[in-house]
Scaffold this motif. Sequence first.
Motif, PDB file in Angstrom:
ATOM      1  N   THR A  94      32.256  31.477  42.482  1.00 14.66           N
ATOM      2  CA  THR A  94      32.086  32.942  42.324  1.00 14.66           C
ATOM      3  C   THR A  94      32.154  33.919  42.674  1.00 14.66           C
ATOM      4  N   LYS A 132      28.372  35.464  40.737  1.00 13.19           N
ATOM      5  CA  LYS A 132      28.244  35.438  39.586  1.00 13.19           C
ATOM      6  C   LYS A 132      29.757  34.876  39.354  1.00 13.19           C
ATOM      7  N   GLN A 136      31.547  35.498  33.864  1.00 16.45           N
ATOM      8  CA  GLN A 136      30.813  36.814  33.614  1.00 16.45           C
ATOM      9  C   GLN A 136      30.846  38.468  33.811  1.00 16.45           C
TER      10      GLN A 136
END
Lengths: 248, 220
Positions: A94, A132, A136
């Motif tokens: 992430t 995220k 993305q």
Amino acid sequence: MITLTNVRKQFGPDTAVRDVSLHIDRGDIYGIIGASGAGKSTLLRLMNLLEMPDAGTVEIDGATLTSLSRRQLREKRHVIGMIFQQFNLVANKTVYDNVVAPLKLAGRPKATHEARVLECLHFVGLETFKDKYPAQLSGGQKQRVAIARALANEPHVLLCDEPTSSLDPNTTAEILGVLKSINERLGVTIVIVTHEMDVIRQVCDRVTVMADGAVYETLDLVPGGVPAIDNNPAWFVDQLKKAGETDA
Amino acid sequence: MPDVLVQYQTEIWRSIGETFIMVGVSIIAAILVGLPLGTWLYLSRKGQLLENRAVFSVLNLIVNIVRSFPFLLLVVFLIPFTRLIIGTAIGTAAATVPLAIIAIAHYSRLVEQSLLDVPRGVVEAAVSMGASIKDVIFKFLYVEARSGLVLGLTTSIISFISYSTIMGVVGGGGIGDFAIRYGYQQFKTELMMYMILIMLVFVQMIQFTGTTVARLIDKR
């Protein structure tokens, strides 16, 4: 801040960098420009010894990198941030985990990690994106995460390898704005390698033009600021507002 | 349940157990030795962090040699070695030796290939942040290559099941051996079919699990 003395780098029979000496002052935004194959990227990689020079010495922040042990070099690299054209984020981590990685590598106390990561993400305006994954995000957002990652250990120097070359003009302006504010607000010395003239004109205080692995010329500039490049009026307004924020 | 399965259930359970032991040891060998070996193959390649032509050539040659043996011949060829470490060349324990060796060679190649799929820039970024070789491997390479590593292991496990079926030649037992001896050689075709069905179910389950896990951990 950074001093290269007679550094040379060969790749097989090709000489990528031939006996280059240059000095970069603390607090500068220093540009290196040249045609493809001029050796500018190799020169940048020599500054944190991603490439080992075949001859010459590299000094950063008072330390002669070329005479450090492997361990000492790794420690020194914690305070030399680097960003890349292709961002080079870990796609399976992430945003938060990407930015915390350098803190873990530097062995910073765990209790300080979260606050520091959020601070860095806040600086690049992406704190709400922490959970995220890179896939993305847009290109500009990825580069901002990469910048946050490079800032995590409070570097004295930020090396930028074609940081805007895979971004559109608007996003380029946005990233240059972030780099400029890192320089002004955090006092980080920035080295930017690029083939884009505009990037140099807009933010650099000093620039070296390279040709065929050597320094062709080095000159002082007055940075022109990050101008509007789009002909959409809404974008001009947007940019003007953004410029106002950066200056404040 | 069909009569033939009831009649042979003790033998069937025993052969399933033998297959589990043989495949289980292969999986452990693949992970404990094949994974590091494949990582070393990758790292010693030209342009990588531990670039070393001699090391790469030797490792590459060994893996190729093991993999180019027809497996049956490898089993026979390794008999003296097996006797040396297990004390006998016959039985399920002895059968795990050639299986472990082919497992290591097989999985190490797939590990190398998965790692080659990791963008160079990710490794470069890691090094620029001051990562040690160990950090690069565990915090970057394996994280980025994890779905490939899982898929590679899945493919490997299915091959190990296939390899294990011929271990009857050294008395290794297992489902394959049972199917041959009882089903084929004693003309109990129905029994052989059931054994094939059992293997098919195992393979389906493993492939499904592997594919699902790989998909869930892939965020690229």
